[in-house]
Structure formats: structure tokens, C-alpha cells
Design an enzyme around this catalytic site. Structure first.
Site, PDB file in Angstrom:
ATOM      1  N   GLU A   1       1.800  -9.857  -0.955  1.00  0.00           N
ATOM      2  CA  GLU A   1       0.804  -9.087  -0.268  1.00  0.00           C
ATOM      3  C   GLU A   1       0.059  -8.235  -1.155  1.00  0.00           C
ATOM      4  O   GLU A   1       0.074  -6.842  -0.974  1.00  0.00           O
ATOM      5  CB  GLU A   1       1.393  -8.382   1.173  1.00  0.00           C
ATOM      6  CG  GLU A   1       1.976  -9.164   2.064  1.00  0.00           C
ATOM      7  CD  GLU A   1       2.502  -8.544   3.314  1.00  0.00           C
ATOM      8  OE1 GLU A   1       2.504  -7.276   3.422  1.00  0.00           O
ATOM      9  OE2 GLU A   1       3.036  -9.378   4.286  1.00  0.00           O
TER      10      GLU A   1
ATOM     11  N   GLU B   1       6.572 -14.897   5.900  1.00  0.00           N
ATOM     12  CA  GLU B   1       6.897 -14.019   6.805  1.00  0.00           C
ATOM     13  C   GLU B   1       6.269 -13.907   8.058  1.00  0.00           C
ATOM     14  O   GLU B   1       5.147 -14.240   8.337  1.00  0.00           O
ATOM     15  CB  GLU B   1       6.442 -12.353   6.268  1.00  0.00           C
ATOM     16  CG  GLU B   1       7.368 -11.938   4.998  1.00  0.00           C
ATOM     17  CD  GLU B   1       6.786 -10.578   4.599  1.00  0.00           C
ATOM     18  OE1 GLU B   1       6.371  -9.875   5.462  1.00  0.00           O
ATOM     19  OE2 GLU B   1       7.150 -10.246   3.569  1.00  0.00           O
TER      20      GLU B   1
HETATM   21  C1  GBH Z   1       4.868  -7.271   5.756  1.00  0.00           C
HETATM   22  O1  GBH Z   1       3.610  -6.324   5.704  1.00  0.00           O
HETATM   23  C2  GBH Z   1       5.769  -6.826   4.505  1.00  0.00           C
HETATM   24  O2  GBH Z   1       5.670  -7.739   3.627  1.00  0.00           O
HETATM   25  C3  GBH Z   1       7.234  -6.354   4.792  1.00  0.00           C
HETATM   26  O3  GBH Z   1       7.627  -5.734   3.647  1.00  0.00           O
HETATM   27  C4  GBH Z   1       6.919  -5.571   5.971  1.00  0.00           C
HETATM   28  O4  GBH Z   1       8.575  -5.036   6.382  1.00  0.00           O
HETATM   29  C5  GBH Z   1       6.658  -6.428   7.081  1.00  0.00           C
HETATM   30  O5  GBH Z   1       5.521  -7.040   7.063  1.00  0.00           O
HETATM   31  C6  GBH Z   1       6.573  -5.600   8.387  1.00  0.00           C
HETATM   32  O6  GBH Z   1       5.784  -4.413   8.349  1.00  0.00           O
HETATM   33  O7  GBH Z   1      -1.818  -1.732  12.630  1.00  0.00           O
HETATM   34  O8  GBH Z   1      -1.842  -3.336  14.323  1.00  0.00           O
HETATM   35  O9  GBH Z   1      -3.571  -3.297  12.865  1.00  0.00           O
HETATM   36  C7  GBH Z   1       2.847  -6.508   6.741  1.00  0.00           C
HETATM   37  C8  GBH Z   1       1.631  -6.243   6.543  1.00  0.00           C
HETATM   38  C9  GBH Z   1      -0.303  -4.752   7.347  1.00  0.00           C
HETATM   39  C10 GBH Z   1       0.857  -6.146   8.770  1.00  0.00           C
HETATM   40  C11 GBH Z   1      -0.975  -3.986   8.305  1.00  0.00           C
HETATM   41  C12 GBH Z   1       0.249  -5.648   9.987  1.00  0.00           C
HETATM   42  C13 GBH Z   1      -1.533  -3.803  10.506  1.00  0.00           C
HETATM   43  C14 GBH Z   1      -1.381  -4.225  11.970  1.00  0.00           C
HETATM   44  N1  GBH Z   1       1.067  -5.488   7.669  1.00  0.00           N
HETATM   45  N2  GBH Z   1      -0.817  -4.669   9.536  1.00  0.00           N
HETATM   46  S1  GBH Z   1      -2.321  -3.033  12.958  1.00  0.00           S
END
Ligand code: GBH
Length: 466
Positions: free
Chosen positions: A172, A367
């Protein structure tokens, strides 16, 4: 009692890979053991106000010391694969030069233990724990970090190549660049949208350089990849397609297009030009390096993104998207996870079908998962919502495959409850519960359900009990 009337099994392809995923900083703890250097997440977590509850990388899941029993747990769940990440500051405490043998030896032991249980190791070289010493020299804003990463990647690969054949360069880069340097909610906590786009380029360059370095030394059967976090972007009003285009550009195409050899999307370049010329960091030949062929693409999916056009087209959109203007991020609706993220399994099928059109290599879901507040009651965790999320999203993967999308595997996020970045230990994503006081592990109902999915290579067509 487990099945419902009319329920049948939706089978996955014969060699489908089933696994669970974690990341080094989120589970290992032991942040100063065996010569490990500080990472940007140690520094960030030690800065008051950055991580909920003042939580840090200690003790996390104490996995650095408990890895052997954790691998035993994976075996009990019947997992065919395990996706983990290597902590750069364990291997090179200052991000360059001398190798810390004791750090590398940990991943040797982990891999050997996985193989002894017939679990395929899938290694990610970077899941956000940049050595602090490199950040002190600019981190991902500095081009040199890309070259340091390629060196580090090559030496980890060289050490494990006889036993690990499936590799991911970066997890990511969107988060590393846009959350780390754009809105600053992740380490290193820099707020500078132009620098975020420059960091995005240096991360993609780091990926390309690492692919070249690994390819040069890897046996022909090694499979190289990058993992991106994607979201399907929707507007309720069809007249707001311009808002979808802008956010899709910064969420998905900014990374996908250069990897596909198309360079940075022209519309994103135009939309972000008001920040200044971030493309000054793109040198001749960089785009060819970034477009080095990969063997599969890792897809992380959690939730959809809803957008609308702003009443004021020049308004800068608060949030993680660098340079975004004239768009409102619409609040999530319907069922939300404990984190407030919208639950939408159909958006996952949409995403996989879209990627099938845009990507020429097989996909692996690296994931997918959900956070809910769980409790252990009489030795059991009845995580009804997570179980439903899991089964619904697996049906979405099955639907995409039935429609012709080449998906080769699925990794649940996460094996264990763990350090959820800026949210600290307040959000639990595990299919296994962790008590952070006793370090006791309890397989949740979702974990038992996932074990049945793995054993049957199938999900039930209806309902969530299985
Ligand atoms: C992943 O990132 C990571 O790879 C992992 O380490 C982490 O633990 C896992 O996800 C859970 O967070 O605010 O409703 O618009 C996730 C990337 C970016 C996904 C922000 C959700 C926002 C959703 N995230 N996104 S919202």
C-alpha cells in the site's frame, strides 16, 4: 444444524491459496531486541497525540518471541499460506550498510517453522516500518531511499530465496505516501500534499528497482508482486462523474497506471498541478523502471468510497487525497464496521471485475477484513458481524471468479488482533483474539468459519453459519 435449507457450497478453483496476513510492526513487539533500529512508527507512536491511547509497538502480539506457537495456530486453522512482512530496521538498523544477523535470523526461523507445517510463506518487504535513520535524511521524499530499499530487498531475498518463492515489494504505497506525508495521520506525520505525490513516485521507483534487483538473482519460478489498496468509488448522482474520476485517479490510477507502463494519469497530473510541479522528481527512465513486469498483483479491499461534487469547485477537499479540489467525501452509510468503514461486499466484486479489465496479471486478495469490538465470553468470541463480513466478501470473490476474473488466493486481514496504526490497540481485525495483558490467543467464530472455508475450499451459498 450448521446448514440452512437450500444451502449449497460455492467451490473455489482447485489450487486456490488460502491464508491470513499480518505485518511486522503490528504484531512483533520486541522493538529493541537483537539490535533492531528505530523505525518511523516507533518515533511516531512515541509522539504524544499521534496514536490513540498513547499505544506503541510494545507489546503488540509479542510475536517476535511467540512466532512458533503462532505458526502452530495457523496450522490448526488449516491455512495454506501466511503473508508476513520483514521489518527493515531489524535487518538494517539504520536502513543502509551493515546487516544485523540476529534480525535476519528471526525470519529464517519463522520461514522454517512455516515450511515445517506445510504453510507457504508469502513475504512482504515493506509494510511501513521505515528505518528512522532514513527518515532523518528525508525518507520517501528523498530519491535515495528508493535505492536503499532495492539493496535491502535484494539482501533479504538472497537470504530466504531457497525457501520463499512468493514476494511483495511494498504494501500500500498509497498509505505510505498520502497518509504519511500528505495528511500526516500515519508516520512520519508530515503534512505536505506536494511531498506526498513526490513520495508516491519514490515508492513506485523503489518497487521497480527492487523488482529488477530480485529478478536478477531469483530462480525462474519466483513470483514478484506489489500490493495496492483499492477502493471502488461511487457517486449517487450520475451527474457527479467528475468527482468519481478525480478520486479514482488519486486512489487507484495514480499507482496502477505507472505500473501498467502508462505513466501518471494525465487527468491526475492536471488536477494536482496547482500544488506545484511534483513531477520534477520523475527522471528519464524512471517510468520504465516502474513498469518492470510483475507476476501477480496484490489487492487489499476494505470499503467503498462515496463522493459528490462540491458546491464550490475550488474548495480543497479535506482528507488524504493530495491536491483534491471540488469534491465532497460523502459519509459512509448502511452497515459500518467498528472503525466506521462502510460494509459493501458488492463493491468488492465491482473492484475485482474492474481490475480484471485493467491488469494483465493474476490477482491475489492480500487483505480483506473488518474491525469490531470483540469480547471473550466463556472462552468464545461470537463475532457475528465479522463472520458475516467474511462470508459475504468471500462470496463476492467467488462471484468475480465465476465471471471470469483470475483470482488466485485470499488472505484474511488479520490473523491476530494487532497494533492498528493510528488507532493503536482500539480496533480489532483478527480472526484470532489477542488479550494484550496475558497474550492469550482465542480463535474467534470468524476464525472457525474461515477454517471450514479453507477445509472445504468453498463458502456456503446462503447464510453465514457453516
Ligand atoms: C490496511 O490498510 C493495512 O495494510 C493494514 O496494515 C491495516 O491494519 C489494515 O488495512 C486495516 O486498517 O475512512 O471509511 O474512507 C488499509 C488502508 C486506507 C483502508 C483508508 C480504509 C479509509 C476508509 N485503509 N481507508 S474510510
Amino acid at each position: 444444524p450448521d446448514t440452512q435449507v437450500g444451502q449449497e457450497l460455492l467451490r473455489f478453483p482447485p489450487d486456490f491459496l488460502w491464508g491470513a496476513a499480518t505485518a511486522s510492526f503490528q504484531i512483533e513487539g520486541s522493538t529493541t531486541a537483537d539490535g533492531r533500529g528505530p523505525s518511523i512508527w516507533d518515533t511516531f507512536a512515541a509522539t504524544p497525540g499521534k496514536v490513540e491511547g498513547g499505544d506503541t509497538g510494545e507489546p503488540a502480539c509479542d510475536h517476535y518471541r511467540r512466532y512458533a506457537s503462532d505458526v502452530g495456530l495457523m496450522a490448526d486453522l488449516g491455512l495454506g499460506a501466511y503473508r508476513f512482512s520483514v521489518a527493515w530496521p531489524r535487518v538494517q538498523p539504520t536502513g543502509a550498510g551493515a546487516v544485523e544477523e540476529r534480525g535476519l535470523a528471526f525470519y529464517d526461523r519463522l520461514v522454517d517453522s512455516l515450511l515445517a507445517h506445510d504453510i507457504q510463506p508469502v513475504a512482504t518487504l515493506y509494510h511501513w516500518d521505515l528505518p528512522q535513520a532514513l527518515e532523518d535524511r528525508g525518507g520517501w521524499r528523498d530519491r535515495d531511499t528508493a535505492y536503499r530499499f532495492a539493496e535491502y530487498a535484494a539482501l533479504v531475498h538472497a537470504r530466504l530465496a531457497d525457501r520463499v518463492s512468493v514476494w511483495t515489494t511494498l504494501n500500500e504505497p498509497w498509505c505510505s505516501a498520502f497518509l504519511g506525508y500528505g495528511n500526516g495521520i500515519h508516520a512520519p506525520g508530515v503534512v505536505d500534499p506536494k511531498a506526498a505525490l513526490e513520495a508516491g513516485h519514490h515508492l513506485l521507483l523503489a518497487h521497480g528497482l527492487a523488482v529488477a534487483a530480485l529478478r536478477a538473482q531469483a530462480p525462474a519460478d519466483h513470483r514478484l508482486s506489489i500490493v495496492l489498496n483499492f477502493s471502488s468509488v461511487y457517486a449517487d448522482d450520475p451527474a457527479h462523474g467528475e468527482a468519481v474520476r478525480k478520486v479514482d485517479g488519486l486512489q487507484n490510477r495514480f499507482f496502477l497506471d505507472p505500473l501498467n507502463g502508462k505513466g501518471y494519469p494525465a487527468d491526475v497530473v492536471a488536477d494536482t498541478a496547482w500544488l506545484g510541479d511534483w513531477r520534477r522528481v520523475v527522471r528519464d527512465g524512471d517510468l520504465d523502471v516502474i513498469a518492470a513486469p510483475i507476476d501477480w498483483l496484490g489487492v487489499n479491499y476494505y470499503s467503498p468510497t462515496r463522493v459528490a461534487l462540491s458546491a464550490d469547485p475550488s474548495r480543497v477537499t479535506p482528507g488524504p487525497f493530495p491536491g483534491l479540489r471540488g469534491v465532497d467525501l460523502v459519509p459512509p452509510r448502511g452497515e459500518l464496521t467498528g472503525f466506521g468503514w462502510e460494509v459493501d461486499a458488492d463493491a468488492f466484486t465491482d473492484l475485482l471485475q474492474r481490475l480484471d479489465r485493467d491488469v494483465s496479471v493474476p490477482l491475489v486478495v492480500t487483505e480483506n477484513g473488518s474491525a469490531f469490538p470483540d469480547e471473550v465470553t466463556d472462552g468464545r468470541v461470537a463475532d457475528v458481524e465479522r463472520t458475516r463480513y467474511l462470508v459475504d466478501h468471500l462470496r463476492s470473490v467467488h462471484t468475480a471468479i465465476a465471471r471470469g476474473v483470475d483470482v488466485r488466493g485470499y488472505f484474511a486481514w488479520s490473523l491476530l488482533d494487532n497494533f492498528e496504526w493510528a488507532a493503536g490497540y482500539s480496533q480489532r481485525f483478527g480472526i484470532v483474539h489477542v488479550d494484550y495483558t496475558t497474550q492469550r490467543r482465542t480463535v474467534k467464530d470468524s476464525g472457525h468459519t474461515f477454517a471450514r472455508v479453507v477445509r472445504n475450499n468453498a463458502v456456503p451459498s446462503h447464510g453465514h453459519r457453516f
